[in-house]
Motif scaffolding. Structure first.
Motif, mmCIF file in Angstrom:
data_model
loop_
_atom_site.group_PDB
_atom_site.id
_atom_site.type_symbol
_atom_site.label_atom_id
_atom_site.label_comp_id
_atom_site.label_asym_id
_atom_site.label_seq_id
_atom_site.Cartn_x
_atom_site.Cartn_y
_atom_site.Cartn_z
ATOM 1 N N LEU A 2 0.819 -1.213 0.000
ATOM 2 C CA LEU A 2 0.000 0.000 0.000
ATOM 3 C C LEU A 2 0.854 1.264 0.000
ATOM 4 N N SER A 3 1.953 1.227 0.698
ATOM 5 C CA SER A 3 2.859 2.380 0.694
ATOM 6 C C SER A 3 3.435 2.608 -0.696
ATOM 7 N N ARG A 4 3.765 1.507 -1.396
ATOM 8 C CA ARG A 4 4.275 1.636 -2.767
ATOM 9 C C ARG A 4 3.196 2.205 -3.679
ATOM 10 N N MET A 5 1.944 1.758 -3.490
ATOM 11 C CA MET A 5 0.845 2.278 -4.311
ATOM 12 C C MET A 5 0.665 3.771 -4.064
ATOM 13 N N ASP A 6 0.751 4.184 -2.811
ATOM 14 C CA ASP A 6 0.668 5.607 -2.490
ATOM 15 C C ASP A 6 1.813 6.381 -3.132
ATOM 16 N N ALA A 7 3.005 5.812 -3.079
ATOM 17 C CA ALA A 7 4.171 6.471 -3.674
ATOM 18 C C ALA A 7 4.010 6.585 -5.184
ATOM 19 N N LEU A 8 3.485 5.538 -5.829
ATOM 20 C CA LEU A 8 3.262 5.581 -7.277
ATOM 21 C C LEU A 8 2.203 6.625 -7.637
ATOM 22 N N GLN A 9 1.158 6.701 -6.827
ATOM 23 C CA GLN A 9 0.119 7.693 -7.072
ATOM 24 C C GLN A 9 0.675 9.105 -6.892
ATOM 25 N N SER A 10 1.465 9.317 -5.859
ATOM 26 C CA SER A 10 2.083 10.628 -5.637
ATOM 27 C C SER A 10 3.007 10.996 -6.789
ATOM 28 N N GLN A 11 3.744 9.999 -7.289
ATOM 29 C CA GLN A 11 4.638 10.240 -8.419
ATOM 30 C C GLN A 11 3.833 10.640 -9.651
ATOM 31 N N ALA A 12 2.716 9.949 -9.905
ATOM 32 C CA ALA A 12 1.885 10.273 -11.068
ATOM 33 C C ALA A 12 1.310 11.686 -10.948
ATOM 34 N N MET A 13 0.893 12.061 -9.751
ATOM 35 C CA MET A 13 0.371 13.415 -9.551
ATOM 36 C C MET A 13 1.470 14.454 -9.746
ATOM 37 N N ALA A 14 2.672 14.164 -9.275
ATOM 38 C CA ALA A 14 3.786 15.099 -9.451
ATOM 39 C C ALA A 14 4.120 15.279 -10.930
ATOM 40 N N LYS A 15 4.065 14.184 -11.685
ATOM 41 C CA LYS A 15 4.339 14.282 -13.127
ATOM 42 C C LYS A 15 3.237 15.067 -13.841
ATOM 43 N N ALA A 16 1.989 14.861 -13.430
ATOM 44 C CA ALA A 16 0.883 15.619 -14.028
ATOM 45 C C ALA A 16 1.022 17.107 -13.723
ATOM 46 N N ASN A 17 1.419 17.419 -12.500
ATOM 47 C CA ASN A 17 1.646 18.825 -12.146
ATOM 48 C C ASN A 17 2.782 19.421 -12.961
ATOM 49 N N GLN A 18 3.808 18.620 -13.233
ATOM 50 C CA GLN A 18 4.925 19.100 -14.057
ATOM 51 C C GLN A 18 4.446 19.424 -15.473
ATOM 52 N N LEU A 19 3.608 18.579 -16.024
ATOM 53 C CA LEU A 19 3.056 18.837 -17.360
ATOM 54 C C LEU A 19 2.233 20.122 -17.363
ATOM 55 N N ARG A 20 1.456 20.341 -16.312
ATOM 56 C CA ARG A 20 0.664 21.562 -16.205
ATOM 57 C C ARG A 20 1.576 22.785 -16.133
ATOM 58 N N ARG A 21 2.635 22.694 -15.325
ATOM 59 C CA ARG A 21 3.580 23.821 -15.223
ATOM 60 C C ARG A 21 4.282 24.081 -16.551
ATOM 61 N N ASP A 22 4.661 23.012 -17.252
ATOM 62 C CA ASP A 22 5.324 23.177 -18.550
ATOM 63 C C ASP A 22 4.409 23.881 -19.552
ATOM 64 N N ALA A 23 3.135 23.490 -19.564
ATOM 65 C CA ALA A 23 2.174 24.128 -20.474
ATOM 66 C C ALA A 23 1.997 25.605 -20.112
ATOM 67 N N LYS A 24 1.935 25.894 -18.826
ATOM 68 C CA LYS A 24 1.772 27.276 -18.386
ATOM 69 C C LYS A 24 3.005 28.107 -18.742
ATOM 70 N N LYS A 25 4.201 27.527 -18.572
ATOM 71 C CA LYS A 25 5.428 28.251 -18.939
ATOM 72 C C LYS A 25 5.445 28.557 -20.428
ATOM 73 N N THR A 26 5.043 27.589 -21.235
ATOM 74 C CA THR A 26 4.997 27.805 -22.683
ATOM 75 C C THR A 26 4.044 28.947 -23.021
ATOM 76 N N ALA A 27 2.868 28.950 -22.395
ATOM 77 C CA ALA A 27 1.886 30.011 -22.650
ATOM 78 C C ALA A 27 2.425 31.372 -22.217
ATOM 79 N N LEU A 28 3.122 31.417 -21.093
ATOM 80 C CA LEU A 28 3.685 32.687 -20.623
ATOM 81 C C LEU A 28 4.806 33.177 -21.541
ATOM 82 N N LEU A 29 5.628 32.256 -22.021
ATOM 83 C CA LEU A 29 6.689 32.645 -22.958
ATOM 84 C C LEU A 29 6.091 33.162 -24.270
ATOM 85 N N GLN A 30 5.003 32.557 -24.704
ATOM 86 C CA GLN A 30 4.314 33.046 -25.902
ATOM 87 C C GLN A 30 3.743 34.442 -25.650
ATOM 88 N N SER A 31 3.282 34.693 -24.420
ATOM 89 C CA SER A 31 2.784 36.027 -24.067
ATOM 90 C C SER A 31 3.894 37.064 -24.155
#
Length: 112
Positions: A44-73
């Motif tokens: 269960l701890s590994r499952m929690d760690a995997l879920q946290s990792q997936a959320m961190a990667k999703a947040n990174q994708l969101r930040r990357d998209a936002k940075k791209t939009a800001l650079l375009q601005s």
């Protein structure tokens, strides 16, 4: 747009980019590889760690998209196209730009 407001928007965009860079720095640890050693961590701890990792990667994708939009601005600001709706060409409300300087459409066009 006058020079003063253009400089204010440039500073706002740069501060948003700096905040995203700081979030990137803080989020690197959450994206690290999850150890699958059953002796060290339970299932269960590994499952929690995997879920946290997936959320961190999703947040990174969101930040990357936002940075791209800001650079375009920044590019639109340099070209004198910042603050105008990409669909209708009308001015985007200053409060809307102050809230999110990466927007490219006025509220009417954004609503559809």
């Amino acid at each position: 747009m006058n020079v003063k407001s253009a400089e204010e928007y440039r500073n706002l965009i740069l501060s948003h980019l700096a905040a995203l860079e700081e979030e990137d720095r803080l989020g690197q640890q959450g994206q690290s590889v999850v150890t699958l050693d059953q002796q060290a961590v339970g299932r269960l701890s590994r499952m929690d760690a995997l879920q946290s990792q997936a959320m961190a990667k999703a947040n990174q994708l969101r930040r990357d998209a936002k940075k791209t939009a800001l650079l375009q601005s920044l590019g639109r600001l340099d070209q004198g196209e910042f603050g105008y709706c990409e669909e209708c060409g009308e001015d985007i409300a200053p409060k809307r730009l102050a809230f999110d300087p990466s927007v490219t459409r006025c509220i009417s066009c954004a609503r559809g």
